[in-house]
Design an enzyme around this catalytic site. Sequence first.
Site, PDB file in Angstrom:
ATOM      1  N   CYS A   1       4.050  -4.409   6.512  1.00 34.14           N
ATOM      2  CA  CYS A   1       3.441  -4.408   5.048  1.00 34.14           C
ATOM      3  C   CYS A   1       4.516  -4.030   4.059  1.00 34.14           C
ATOM      4  O   CYS A   1       5.649  -3.824   4.429  1.00 34.14           O
ATOM      5  CB  CYS A   1       2.218  -3.352   4.971  1.00 34.14           C
ATOM      6  SG  CYS A   1       0.831  -3.857   5.963  1.00 34.14           S
TER       7      CYS A   1
ATOM      8  N   HIS B   1       0.691  -1.168   0.123  1.00 36.81           N
ATOM      9  CA  HIS B   1      -0.139   0.070  -0.125  1.00 36.81           C
ATOM     10  C   HIS B   1       0.950   1.235  -0.096  1.00 36.81           C
ATOM     11  O   HIS B   1       2.207   1.148   0.216  1.00 36.81           O
ATOM     12  CB  HIS B   1      -0.773   0.037   1.120  1.00 36.81           C
ATOM     13  CG  HIS B   1      -0.091  -0.135   2.515  1.00 36.81           C
ATOM     14  ND1 HIS B   1       0.224   1.228   3.235  1.00 36.81           N
ATOM     15  CD2 HIS B   1      -0.017  -0.876   3.411  1.00 36.81           C
ATOM     16  CE1 HIS B   1       0.944   0.744   4.370  1.00 36.81           C
ATOM     17  NE2 HIS B   1       0.695  -0.414   4.390  1.00 36.81           N
TER      18      HIS B   1
END
Length: 400
Positions: free
Chosen positions: A347, A329
Amino acid sequence: MKNTRSRNQRRAVHVVALTSAAALLVAGCSSAGATGSGTEGAGKPAKETAKSGGPSSIAIDTKTSGKITVIADGGALTSVDVSAPGPGKVGGTLSEDKSVWTSTTPLAPGATYTISARGTGGDGAPLSKSTSYTTPAAAKTFVGTYNADKGSTVGVALPVSITFNKPIHDKAAVERKLKVTSSPAIEGAWSWLKDRDGKDRIDYRPKEYWKPGTSVTLRMDLAGVDAGGGVYGTQQRVVNFRIGDAVTSTVDVVKKTMTVSRNGKVLRTLKVSTGKETFETWNGTMVVLSKVPSIRMNSATVGIFGPEAYDLGDVKWDVQLTPSGTYAHAAPWNEGKFGRVNASHGCIGMSTSDAKWFYDQVRFGDPVTVVNSKDTVAVNNGYGAWNVDWETWKKGSALS
């Protein structure tokens, strides 16, 4: 309507008359160990045989469980067609003298079947009969939720995955009724596992990634299948889907880059920031599960509290890789660290413009492989099938 002319005929259903002296009988047997329609004379087979010039009959025979039987009394059958609630037909076998047809396909509980039969009487006159039969509902049933939508296009790494809402004790019985075919044909295998919420799940993966353009068909013939303990299947499904371009991504946590390729050609190499020490990004191959343009990320949902806690609203261009919370992201708060420092909580972060570009390239089922990290992602943490060697994967089949 019920025929009440005699005690032995209480379970017979009167239908249209035949012009031949031979009668065509259709007997439906109860499914899932329950009785047929009606409640009188339970467990007693009943047939109404036509006299010369009289009517034919349809009998519900509860003596044998899970069958439909079509009988040409005094004649021979030429065709029997039994439609199933889902796609396809109910298969059956014909006796040597062609007078009796018996279904071989398990019947779903609480389902209605349409039966059409044709034959000839002893005098050569044509016989025909059409009727419907509804099986008794089972006390306990199971269904499987499958992951590929009918008519969809998915990535080359997507396993066919089915998660069941009830425990599957007889895994072999269920697996025998599941089939995946493809064009072009490939080598593939089923393997059983427990989903992260403890449910029984079975995944089918090819030995290697699917080839782009492959057409895949999943067949679930679970109607009437006993999964053990008297829990019966109800589903008849045929699901066709297609494999799209081979969009593959490789994240190197040492180089802090993500290289994205399409059909073997490198599109771009992006600068990224992956998990910092003690929060390393999973090693191994993960598969794109979903995409959302914006999401709130709260560390409490993945068990991170205290000094490392975070609550970020409106995180952009989110590509989910695991149900445990791994995403690729946009991470503008780490600007200046991409390609230089691993600073996330697991992440894969990148600039907003790079994240938007990556978001637009990938689809459900595309692989993202992380190298040079720690702790390989578990097989059941999303679609981690590619992190198991082929021989080990095949051993997970109940039929191996």
